[in-house]
Design an enzyme around this catalytic site. Structure first.
Site, PDB file in Angstrom:
ATOM      1  CD  GLN B 137      -1.543  -0.157   3.585  1.00  0.00           C
ATOM      2  OE1 GLN B 137      -2.597   0.435   3.353  1.00  0.00           O
ATOM      3  NE2 GLN B 137      -1.295  -0.692   4.762  1.00  0.00           N
ATOM      4  CB  SER B 140       3.362   7.386   3.836  1.00  0.00           C
ATOM      5  OG  SER B 140       2.506   6.785   4.765  1.00  0.00           O
ATOM      6  CB  SER B 174       4.432  -2.673   4.677  1.00  0.00           C
ATOM      7  OG  SER B 174       4.507  -1.816   5.771  1.00  0.00           O
ATOM      8  CD  GLU B 257      -3.499  -0.138   7.990  1.00  0.00           C
ATOM      9  OE1 GLU B 257      -3.829   0.838   7.305  1.00  0.00           O
ATOM     10  OE2 GLU B 257      -2.354  -0.615   8.007  1.00  0.00           O
ATOM     11  CG  ASN B 378      -1.440   4.619  18.907  1.00  0.00           C
ATOM     12  OD1 ASN B 378      -1.767   4.191  17.792  1.00  0.00           O
ATOM     13  ND2 ASN B 378      -1.132   3.824  19.916  1.00  0.00           N
ATOM     14  CD  GLU B 379       1.077  10.307  19.229  1.00  0.00           C
ATOM     15  OE1 GLU B 379       1.356   9.818  18.117  1.00  0.00           O
ATOM     16  OE2 GLU B 379       1.445   9.783  20.301  1.00  0.00           O
TER      17      GLU B 379
HETATM   18  C1  LIG Z   1       6.450  -0.346  10.151  1.00  0.00           C
HETATM   19  C2  LIG Z   1       5.742   0.682   9.341  1.00  0.00           C
HETATM   20  C3  LIG Z   1       5.038   0.290   8.237  1.00  0.00           C
HETATM   21  C4  LIG Z   1       4.390   1.232   7.440  1.00  0.00           C
HETATM   22  N1  LIG Z   1       3.752   0.801   6.331  1.00  0.00           N
HETATM   23  C5  LIG Z   1       3.197   1.706   5.487  1.00  0.00           C
HETATM   24  C6  LIG Z   1       2.605   1.289   4.271  1.00  0.00           C
HETATM   25  O1  LIG Z   1       2.561   0.095   3.966  1.00  0.00           O
HETATM   26  N2  LIG Z   1       2.112   2.225   3.442  1.00  0.00           N
HETATM   27  C7  LIG Z   1       2.138   3.551   3.754  1.00  0.00           C
HETATM   28  O2  LIG Z   1       1.660   4.340   2.975  1.00  0.00           O
HETATM   29  N3  LIG Z   1       2.675   3.984   4.915  1.00  0.00           N
HETATM   30  C8  LIG Z   1       3.217   3.088   5.786  1.00  0.00           C
HETATM   31  N4  LIG Z   1       3.792   3.528   6.963  1.00  0.00           N
HETATM   32  C9  LIG Z   1       3.870   4.941   7.229  1.00  0.00           C
HETATM   33  C10 LIG Z   1       2.896   5.425   8.318  1.00  0.00           C
HETATM   34  O3  LIG Z   1       1.589   5.409   7.856  1.00  0.00           O
HETATM   35  C11 LIG Z   1       3.370   6.809   8.739  1.00  0.00           C
HETATM   36  O4  LIG Z   1       4.594   6.630   9.388  1.00  0.00           O
HETATM   37  C12 LIG Z   1       2.400   7.506   9.670  1.00  0.00           C
HETATM   38  O5  LIG Z   1       1.228   7.854   9.006  1.00  0.00           O
HETATM   39  C13 LIG Z   1       3.019   8.743  10.304  1.00  0.00           C
HETATM   40  O6  LIG Z   1       3.601   9.591   9.357  1.00  0.00           O
HETATM   41  P1  LIG Z   1       5.124  10.112   9.541  1.00  0.00           P
HETATM   42  O7  LIG Z   1       5.964   8.913   9.756  1.00  0.00           O
HETATM   43  O8  LIG Z   1       5.409  10.989   8.405  1.00  0.00           O
HETATM   44  O9  LIG Z   1       5.117  10.904  10.892  1.00  0.00           O
HETATM   45  P2  LIG Z   1       4.655  12.418  11.116  1.00  0.00           P
HETATM   46  O10 LIG Z   1       3.321  12.617  10.513  1.00  0.00           O
HETATM   47  O11 LIG Z   1       5.746  13.333  10.727  1.00  0.00           O
HETATM   48  O12 LIG Z   1       4.488  12.425  12.683  1.00  0.00           O
HETATM   49  C14 LIG Z   1       5.583  12.544  13.607  1.00  0.00           C
HETATM   50  C15 LIG Z   1       5.009  12.687  15.005  1.00  0.00           C
HETATM   51  O13 LIG Z   1       4.165  13.832  15.075  1.00  0.00           O
HETATM   52  C16 LIG Z   1       2.888  13.478  15.520  1.00  0.00           C
HETATM   53  N5  LIG Z   1       1.844  14.270  14.859  1.00  0.00           N
HETATM   54  C17 LIG Z   1       1.735  14.567  13.548  1.00  0.00           C
HETATM   55  N6  LIG Z   1       0.599  15.235  13.303  1.00  0.00           N
HETATM   56  C18 LIG Z   1      -0.029  15.377  14.486  1.00  0.00           C
HETATM   57  C19 LIG Z   1      -1.249  15.972  14.886  1.00  0.00           C
HETATM   58  N7  LIG Z   1      -2.089  16.560  14.029  1.00  0.00           N
HETATM   59  N8  LIG Z   1      -1.587  15.887  16.172  1.00  0.00           N
HETATM   60  C20 LIG Z   1      -0.765  15.276  17.073  1.00  0.00           C
HETATM   61  N9  LIG Z   1       0.388  14.720  16.762  1.00  0.00           N
HETATM   62  C21 LIG Z   1       0.761  14.768  15.473  1.00  0.00           C
HETATM   63  C22 LIG Z   1       2.746  12.028  15.154  1.00  0.00           C
HETATM   64  O14 LIG Z   1       1.757  11.362  15.939  1.00  0.00           O
HETATM   65  C23 LIG Z   1       4.140  11.509  15.401  1.00  0.00           C
HETATM   66  O15 LIG Z   1       4.289  11.223  16.766  1.00  0.00           O
HETATM   67  C24 LIG Z   1       4.436   2.596   7.787  1.00  0.00           C
HETATM   68  C25 LIG Z   1       5.109   2.983   8.934  1.00  0.00           C
HETATM   69  C26 LIG Z   1       5.765   2.053   9.708  1.00  0.00           C
HETATM   70  C27 LIG Z   1       6.506   2.515  10.920  1.00  0.00           C
END
Ligand SMILES: Cc1cc2nc3c(=O)[nH]c(=O)nc-3n(C[C@H](O)[C@H](O)[C@H](O)COP(=O)(O)OP(=O)(O)OC[C@H]3O[C@@H](n4cnc5c(N)ncnc54)[C@H](O)[C@@H]3O)c2cc1C
Lengths: 327, 395
Positions: B137, B140, B174, B257, B378-379
């Site tokens: 999928q 991101s 993933s 999901e 989780n946020e």
């Molecule tokens: C093991 C793993 C597998 C994954 N697999 C996939 C996949 O198959 N396909 C895919 O598309 N994506 C995948 N992801 C990506 C995942 O969906 C993103 O990591 C996630 O949505 C968070 O985005 P980011 O990493 O850019 O963090 P950010 O959005 O930059 O967030 C960083 C921190 O800021 C906090 N934050 C951000 N916005 C807010 C808000 N509005 N309020 C409060 N806190 C906030 C977050 O909670 C986090 O703690 C995967 C991630 C992991 C770790």
């Protein structure tokens, strides 16, 4: 496998909620506190008339002949309204222990309220408004009319739950049963369901306040710290809920896992109530720390019930004995 | 309002299994006992492990166990939710391999069943059920994580309107390093912003113009990858759910999901059962703190199982779950981290060893840490609960 309530059960609970929202508001509860009555006699008759108090009493005794599954949602609603007096004791422990006795008719028509001290309680709640107290000697249960006892009042934080110490209990009373654990499990489970209702109410009060109160030009509920605090409290409440309902099933069907399930329910519901009370208070700021604020009526009930019918350690120990083997 | 005792007494809550459910459980158990590989497969985040997991999926399909909740015509058993939970309980109890097919079978599959055209169902579902095609999928992007609506990867219509031409970059996908296809949302209306103008598109990962760059995860294995799109041509027929509807289709997928389907309780019940066995084997019987902590965790796992049974009963009775699914996501992911933390605490000096004298926990621990991040952090879930379940004002 079907983990839900019938529409009859849900409708009865919804009807009870509507009645309580209309006829027993926080203002009514405050009045009970202020008059020192310990319960609300008119409400008590109303609950008897609706069949709420006698839900678990056999039909032969003039009761509804329902099971704990029929009763659990009703107790939750009573908790939501923080109904004062020995309501959970009468409905569950009382109905079970006094079935088939001359007191049963009084339970059904509302003339006999029942309280209980079956777990070595130092302070017995609601005795001043109850007609009968249930006491235990080892596994057997005795019923004693309160008029035969000397009561000494003790002040507690919840004025909807008056406390006494008892004297004169040594010999008096009538043997009414030998299954103390079924009775105490009923009490613990009822307390858990009541706590669940209280928790939902405290979160509802906090939600209303968070939508209403403004700071920095916006409702405080729009601040993320407030949102996450409340979301975490809701999480605890919503995951305690199925444990309480399942324990009702286990009690109703006399399941082998009843002790474990009831103790799990009481542990989780107590933890949820603690979290809901703390969070609701924090959301209110200083106003929550006043006598004026209605939140206190619900928090104090929760704090009183959390250690009642078995402390957190007692219930956790029972679960761990079942899951990890006895110590 | 005043009910007769007879009306009240009818109490059809029933937490026992029907004969049919028991038979289903027995059938699943017997098949799994006969077929689950005796030694664990290498991680599916390695090239070799991925193929071995694909073969296992093919075997599951032959037994008609790969997609039990799908309709029979697409290779499923048309199992209702309760039976699906029963299958999951038996599956994880048996020690069977993790599901390399999960993005397809649990997420995209149900979405196609809900919004796909008859041609799409026929084209994609059977190959998915057999794991001839394994899916990644692609939501991101480097600058669009939690804020998924800010994605910028574009799909433009070709002059004759028969193809999408895709440019941009996705990340953290993933299993994309070895998967066959990917699905994701792309900006198809260049004038649009946020949730509008997005379209849900499916494409093979070997389409010319796609470059997949593997990324090593915390454990050093290739769990996810970046996907670069450079003038990638995709037939217009690969649009799922209509042009411009990408956000709502994606939300349906994300709902699967977060909700019941991806993380059925059985996985956690099995992890907690392992924890309890570990405690019995090496725990200090006088350590009440640890005893209480393990007990609490058992209650959480059991609470999650009960919660799920309540949810599926609601679904079976015609109800539906909305934003409450965010509660599940927080609950299971935090519980999973806690279970692994406790196991490592119990292991003491052996905790930091990759292969110690006891069952392995450290890789599970690393994986558990991603739970609070993926599928919406989780946020973000707490924001959703506050806004849509508690009805607090939007910030
Ligand atoms: C093991 C793993 C597998 C994954 N697999 C996939 C996949 O198959 N396909 C895919 O598309 N994506 C995948 N992801 C990506 C995942 O969906 C993103 O990591 C996630 O949505 C968070 O985005 P980011 O990493 O850019 O963090 P950010 O959005 O930059 O967030 C960083 C921190 O800021 C906090 N934050 C951000 N916005 C807010 C808000 N509005 N309020 C409060 N806190 C906030 C977050 O909670 C986090 O703690 C995967 C991630 C992991 C770790």
């Amino acid at each position: 496998m079907k983990f839900s309530f019938t529409s009859d059960q849900q409708q009865f609970a919804a009807g009870l909620r509507e009645m309580l929202e209309r006829e027993f508001t926080a203002a009514h509860l405050r009045q009970v506190w202020e008059t020192g009555a310990g319960h609300d006699a008119a409400l008590w008759s109303r609950l008897a008339e609706m069949g709420v108090l006698s839900m678990m009493l056999p039909e032969a005794d003039g009761g509804m002949g329902g099971s704990f599954v029929d009763t659990i949602l009703l107790i939750e609603e009573l908790g939501r309204a923080a109904v004062p007096g020995p309501v959970i004791e009468t409905m569950t422990v009382g109905a079970l222990a006094l079935a088939g006795t001359p007191w049963a008719a009084g339970v059904a028509d509302g003339s006999v309220a029942v309280t209980a001290a079956l777990m070595g309680e130092r302070y017995v709640p609601h005795t001043a408004v109850a007609g009968v107290v249930l006491l235990s000697d080892h596994d057997s249960i005795r019923a004693i009319e309160t008029s035969q006892l000397q009561l000494t009042e003790v002040e507690g934080i919840d004025h909807g739950r008056q406390l006494v110490t008892l004297a004169g209990t040594e010999t008096a009373g009538v043997f009414v049963g030998s299954d103390r654990e079924t009775a105490t499990d009923a009490g613990s489970l009822a307390a858990a369901a009541y706590l669940l209702g209280l928790s939902s109410r405290m979160l509802a009060i906090a939600g209303d306040y968070a939508r209403d109160r403004r700071q920095f030009g916006q409702p405080i509920g729009s601040f993320q710290a407030v949102k996450h605090l409340m979301a975490d409290a809701l999480l605890k409440v919503e995951f305690a809920r199925p444990a309480v309902y399942r324990a009702a099933w286990s009690h109703a069907t006399d399941s082998d896992t009843r002790a474990r399930d009831v103790s799990m329910a009481k542990s989780l519901a107590s933890d949820a109530a603690q979290k809901a009370a703390r969070s609701a208070l924090q959301v209110h700021g200083a106003i929550g720390y006043t006598w004026e604020c209605d939140l206190q009526l619900f928090m104090k009930k929760a704090w009183a019930l959390m250690p009642a019918w078995g402390s957190a350690s007692y219930h956790r120990r029972r679960v761990s004995d079942a899951v990890l083997g006895p110590r | 309002m005043y009910l007769t005792p007879r009306q009240i007494r009818y109490a059809p809550m029933d937490l026992t299994e029907t004969a049919d459910e028991q038979a289903f459980r027995a059938e699943a158990r017997a098949w799994l006992e006969a077929n689950v590989p005796s030694a664990p497969l290498p991680s599916f985040d390695t090239a070799e492990g991925f193929e071995l997991h694909r073969q296992w999926e093919a075997k599951l399909y032959e037994g008609r166990w790969s997609a039990v909740s799908w309709p029979v015509e697409y290779g499923g058993r048309g199992a209702d939710y309760v039976k699906w939970l029963i299958f999951e309980e038996e599956y994880w109890r048996s020690g069977a391999p993790g599901r390399v097919s999960q993005n397809g079978i649990f997420l995209l599959g149900p979405t196609i069943i809900e919004v796909g055209t008859p041609e799409q169902k026929a084209r994609f579902l059977p190959a998915m059920a057999k794991s001839d095609e394994i899916w990644a999928q692609a939501w991101s992007e480097p600058d669009a994580g939690s804020d998924m609506a800010s994605i910028r990867s574009k799909a433009a219509l070709s002059d004759d309107g028969s193809e999408w031409i895709i440019n941009g970059q996705k990340i953290w996908a993933s299993r994309a390093a070895w998967a066959d296809w990917c699905f994701g949302i792309f900006r198809t209306d260049p004038e649009s912003s946020r949730h509008k103008g997005l379209t849900f598109i499916l494409m093979p990962l070997d389409t010319p113009g796609i470059t997949v760059r593997p990324i090593a995860q915390l454990d050093g294995d290739t769990g996810f990858a970046e996907i670069f799109f450079d003038d990638v041509h995709v037939p217009i027929e690969n649009t799922l759910g209509g042009v411009g509807n990408g956000w709502s289709v994606a939300m349906a997928t994300a709902g699967f999901e977060r909700g019941v389907s991806l993380r059925s309780p059985a996985r956690f019940n099995v992890a907690v059962d392992r924890l309890i066995k570990l405690w019995i084997k090496i725990g200090d019987p006088d350590d009440d703190t640890m005893r209480d902590a393990v007990t609490d965790l058992w209650m959480q796992a059991e609470g999650y199982r009960l919660h799920t049974y309540m949810t599926v009963t609601k679904l079976l009775e015609g109800g539906h779950i909305g934003s409450e699914s965010s509660l599940n996501k927080i609950f299971w992911s935090e519980m999973d981290v806690r279970a692994h933390e406790l196991a490592l605490q119990l292991l003491g000096p052996d905790a930091e060893r990759i292969d110690g004298p006891h069952e392995r926990w450290v890789d599970g621990f690393l994986f558990s840490l991603s739970g609070p991040l993926y599928a919406g952090t989780n946020e973000i879930q707490r924001n959703i609960i506050a806004d849509r379940v508690l009805n607090l004002p939007r910030g």
